[in-house]
Structures are given as C-alpha cells and as structure tokens.
Scaffold this active site. Structure first.
Site, PDB file in Angstrom:
ATOM      1  N   GLY A  16     -44.096 -22.675  12.815  1.00  0.00           N
ATOM      2  CA  GLY A  16     -45.226 -21.759  12.762  1.00  0.00           C
ATOM      3  C   GLY A  16     -46.537 -22.510  12.787  1.00  0.00           C
ATOM      4  O   GLY A  16     -46.585 -23.743  12.842  1.00  0.00           O
ATOM      5  N   ASP A 131     -55.779 -23.333  -2.806  1.00  0.00           N
ATOM      6  CA  ASP A 131     -55.382 -22.264  -1.882  1.00  0.00           C
ATOM      7  C   ASP A 131     -54.057 -21.632  -2.317  1.00  0.00           C
ATOM      8  O   ASP A 131     -53.138 -21.466  -1.516  1.00  0.00           O
ATOM      9  CB  ASP A 131     -55.272 -22.813  -0.463  1.00  0.00           C
ATOM     10  CG  ASP A 131     -55.315 -21.714   0.596  1.00  0.00           C
ATOM     11  OD1 ASP A 131     -55.808 -20.607   0.280  1.00  0.00           O
ATOM     12  OD2 ASP A 131     -54.858 -21.944   1.728  1.00  0.00           O
ATOM     13  N   LYS A 133     -51.680 -18.830  -2.908  1.00  0.00           N
ATOM     14  CA  LYS A 133     -51.452 -17.477  -2.408  1.00  0.00           C
ATOM     15  C   LYS A 133     -49.985 -17.393  -2.011  1.00  0.00           C
ATOM     16  O   LYS A 133     -49.305 -18.427  -1.864  1.00  0.00           O
ATOM     17  CB  LYS A 133     -52.368 -17.166  -1.228  1.00  0.00           C
ATOM     18  CG  LYS A 133     -52.254 -18.131  -0.049  1.00  0.00           C
ATOM     19  CD  LYS A 133     -53.303 -17.821   1.004  1.00  0.00           C
ATOM     20  CE  LYS A 133     -53.229 -18.821   2.150  1.00  0.00           C
ATOM     21  NZ  LYS A 133     -54.280 -18.565   3.170  1.00  0.00           N
TER      22      LYS A 133
END
Length: 454
Positions: A16, A131, A133
């Site tokens: 990805g 970051d 999340k």
C-alpha cells in the site's frame, strides 16, 4: 517494483501507500525473513536536511524494544533510493477492525492498554510518535497490536510533505496544543484517548465535516458523551477517557498512568515501572567533502561557411510564415474581442464573466481543472473585481496542485476590504485547507479562527 531485488531484499508484492511513500512485502535474503520495506517519498530523500532528520528519527525509533512496537530493522540506501526495513505486520489494522463496528468493551480496553504501555516505553526515552491513529496500529500474526512508525511522522511533517491521511484522518486525533505547534508526549495520549472513545462508541468524540471544523471542535468544544453512544460503558471508563481528552496538556493523564488505569479496569496485572532511560541521542553531524570539478579547456567555435538555402528549407520557411500569419490573425481577433469587452457596459461585462464562471464550475465538477482555469482567467480579464470568480480560480489552482498560486489568490481576496465578509471568510477557509495540505497545523488553526470571525 514487484519481483525485483534491491540490495539483499527480494520484493514480493505491493502492500500500500503510506504517509512516507510506498510499502512492499519483501524477503531479506541475508537473514531469511519476511520484512516490510517502506520506500521514502522522493520529496523527502531529495532534500539533504530532511533526509538527515529522517535518518536521526529512524535510528532513534530503532532503539525501541517493546512487544507492542513494530521493530525497525534497518535504514537502507541504494543510490538515491532510501527505504526502511521493518517488521512485517501480517494482520489487519485497528481501522479495519473498527469498520466492523464498536469493539467489545474488554477487548477495546486491553488493546488501548497495550498501546499506552508502548507509548510510556517510548516517552521515557524521549521519543514521541506524533501520529497515533487506528491506521498506524496494526495486528501481527498472533493478534498482538503494535504501533507503527514511531517518530517517523515528525521527520515527514517537518519536511512539509503532503502525507496520506494528514487532512481529515490525522486532524481527528490532534491534541488542542498541536495547532500551536506544541506536539509532545501529551499529544500522543490525547490521540490514544480519541482512539479509545472511537473503539468503544464506533464514532469520533469530536464531530466535524472538514479538517478545519474538526480542529475548531477539538480546541473549543467538549467531546461527545461516551455513555450516550454506548450506555453499557461504566462511569469509570468514561471518566478515564475524559482525562485522556483533557484540553490542557498539563492536566492530561500521562501514558504510564493511562496504562495503569486501563490495567485496573481490565483486571490485568499493573505493569511494573521501568527505570528511567536517557533520551535517544542524535546522529553526529556528518562531514561533507568538496569535490573538485574537472575544468575543460575552452574551445573557440569553428568558422562555418554559409550555404544558400535548399528548396526544402525554403518550403519550411514558407510553412512557418503561414503558421505565423495564422497565429497573428487569431491573436489579433482575441485582441479585438478584448477591446469589445472593455468598452461594454459594466452590467454586460459582469453578465459575460458570470456566464464563463458557470462554464468553469461545470468543468471543475467534472475534474477538468486545467480548462476551467483558462475560462476563469478569461472571466477575470472581463470582470477583475468578481471575487466569486477569483475564489473559483483559487480552487482550480489548488486542484491542479498549484498551492502557491492558490494561496496567493486566496490571500488577495481575504485582504480585500471591498469583498463581502462571507467571501473573505471562504478565502480564509481556503487558506486553512492549503495549510492542512502542508501539515501546517498552527497556520491552519489561525486561518480557521479568521474564517469563523467572518
């Protein structure tokens, strides 16, 4: 890039695209193990200062050793290509799991407890994630949750890369102090508090239809009541979530205490405190060497004898003359049309400019920003004071990737006192969107404040 070798890695398949570049599954042929290779975006590796910053952050992250932190194996270089070899996560992300609905309360508490323990481990060593999340929390083959990319978001954001997910996704997990540039360990805890609310309620604690609206809600409004969304959640759990979402970082619970409280709520063993660790050291400044450039003797140009043009050359010249005459006719016609527009009445000019603007808006809806920009510039040439048309031009510039031009257009509208307050507010909102694109959260928050003031 699949089925290709780079250094001692055989790339197997594309996984990805992440915030720092592309990710591939690969085989380390030296150690005979599966790894994930993260190729750094060219914008980052091309800038020497950004590359050095990234290398420092990667080496600091590689020093972390915790069961709930993905292991970073190596920072590699192959010519101009920079990439990271790290532990391959064969499971799904927490985002994938949330997509199926709220998690059972014991499972949600246990997962967040493990991440809080990982954060406490890193914070004691002076390393901040920046970051947190659900996309950056992955499961391994045994089902253990692990935090990915410790410290690497800081290097990417500092280079002003446009990272995937740094608009709506990351804004939802940003602490109030982050909009002022104060991003430290408490901001990680705030983000994890948002994650805990989300896995329990199935929704975010702060509503917002855009990144700027989210930042405003986070900075100024209380979170949605957790027990309204999930009544079976106990008051103790809701109180703990509120402590993690405390707007004042000085009053916010720290990662170690967050982990202990979650351990007590889950009935598990409370982790023993780790000894204090010294912050990770930065790399020594690398020395540069001056390379002497070989000097080539200057050569005088040889005299060239002019030959009379051939018949073929004369035909080419005739064709070029015909093309030039055609272009002159076209541009002359355009000049005449512009003169006609200039001598038309203001109402006629405004009507024609608006008609062109409407055409451009339809093109923008179809994704044809390039042709739309040409029409909008033509409309502005007819009616230079049409602020709505200038706003549409700025949006078209942003769609085409010209954020500098878009910011200049938005700024000119925002500073123009002759423009209506509503349109000036939209111009500040556009500036805020561009600041969000660049990860400039302080500027984005200020533009949002100005937008709401109108």
């Amino acid at each position: 890039m699949e089925k290709r070798r780079i250094l001692h890695y055989e790339i197997l398949r594309f996984i990805g695209r992440g915030g720092m570049g592309e990710v591939y599954e690969a085989r380390d042929l030296t150690l005979q193990r599966s790894v994930a290779l993260k190729f750094i975006a060219p914008e980052l590796s091309a800038d020497p200062e950004s590359a050095r910053r990234f290398e420092r952050e990667a080496l600091s992250a590689a020093a972390l050793s915790h069961p709930h932190i993905a292991t970073l194996y190596a920072l590699e270089r192959d010519g101009a290509t920079v990439f990271i070899a790290m532990e391959l996560m064969s499971g799904e992300s927490l985002r994938d799991r949330i997509a199926r609905g709220p998690l059972p309360i014991p499972e949600a508490l246990a997962l967040v407890r493990d991440v809080a323990d990982a954060l406490a481990h890193a914070h004691r060593r002076g390393i901040v994630h920046r970051d947190i999340k659900p996309e950056n929390l992955m499961f391994d083959a045994e089902g253990a949750i692990k935090a990915m990319d410790f410290g690497l978001a800081r290097a990417a954001q500092a280079s002003r890369l446009t990272m995937t997910g740094t608009t709506f996704g990351t804004a939802a997990y940003m602490a109030p102090e982050s909009t002022r540039g104060a991003i430290g360990a408490p901001a990680d805890v705030f983000a994890l508090g948002v994650v805990l609310h989300e896995v329990l309620a199935g929704s975010l604690p702060f509503p917002g239809e855009s990144p700027l609206a989210l930042l405003y809600m986070i900075a100024n409004e209380p979170p949605r009541p957790l027990r309204e969304a999930r009544p079976e959640v106990s008051a103790e759990i809701e109180a703990l979530v509120l402590r993690a979402l405390e707007k004042d970082p000085e009053r916010r619970i720290d990662a170690a205490a967050f982990c202990r409280e979650l351990s007590l709520l889950t009935g598990g063993a409370v982790p023993a405190p780790e000894p204090a660790a010294a912050p990770a050291t930065a790399l020594a400044r690398q020395q540069t060497e001056e390379v002497e450039v070989e000097r080539v003797p200057r050569q005088e140009p040889a005299l060239v004898r002019r030959e009379p043009p051939s018949p073929w050359a004369r035909r080419v010249r005739s064709a070029l003359f015909a093309v030039g005459l055609t272009l002159l006719t076209v541009f002359g016609l355009r000049f005449v049309l512009r003169l006609r527009d200039q001598f038309a009445s203001p109402a006629d000019r405004a009507a024609k400019a608006q008609a062109l603007n409407d055409q451009a808006v339809e093109l923008l809806k179809e994704g044809a920003a390039g042709p739309a920009m040409l029409i909008l510039r033509r409309a502005i040439g007819i009616d230079p004071h049409a602020a709505q048309i200038r706003l549409n031009l700025a949006q078209a510039q942003r769609s085409r990737g010209d954020r500098t031009g878009a910011a200049a257009t938005f700024s000119a509208i925002a500073r123009d006192s002759s423009v209506s307050r509503a349109l000036r507010g939209l111009a500040y909102a556009g500036l805020g969107d561009i600041a969000m694109d660049d990860g400039m959260w302080t500027e984005a928050a200020e533009d949002l404040r100005r937008s709401f003031a109108f």
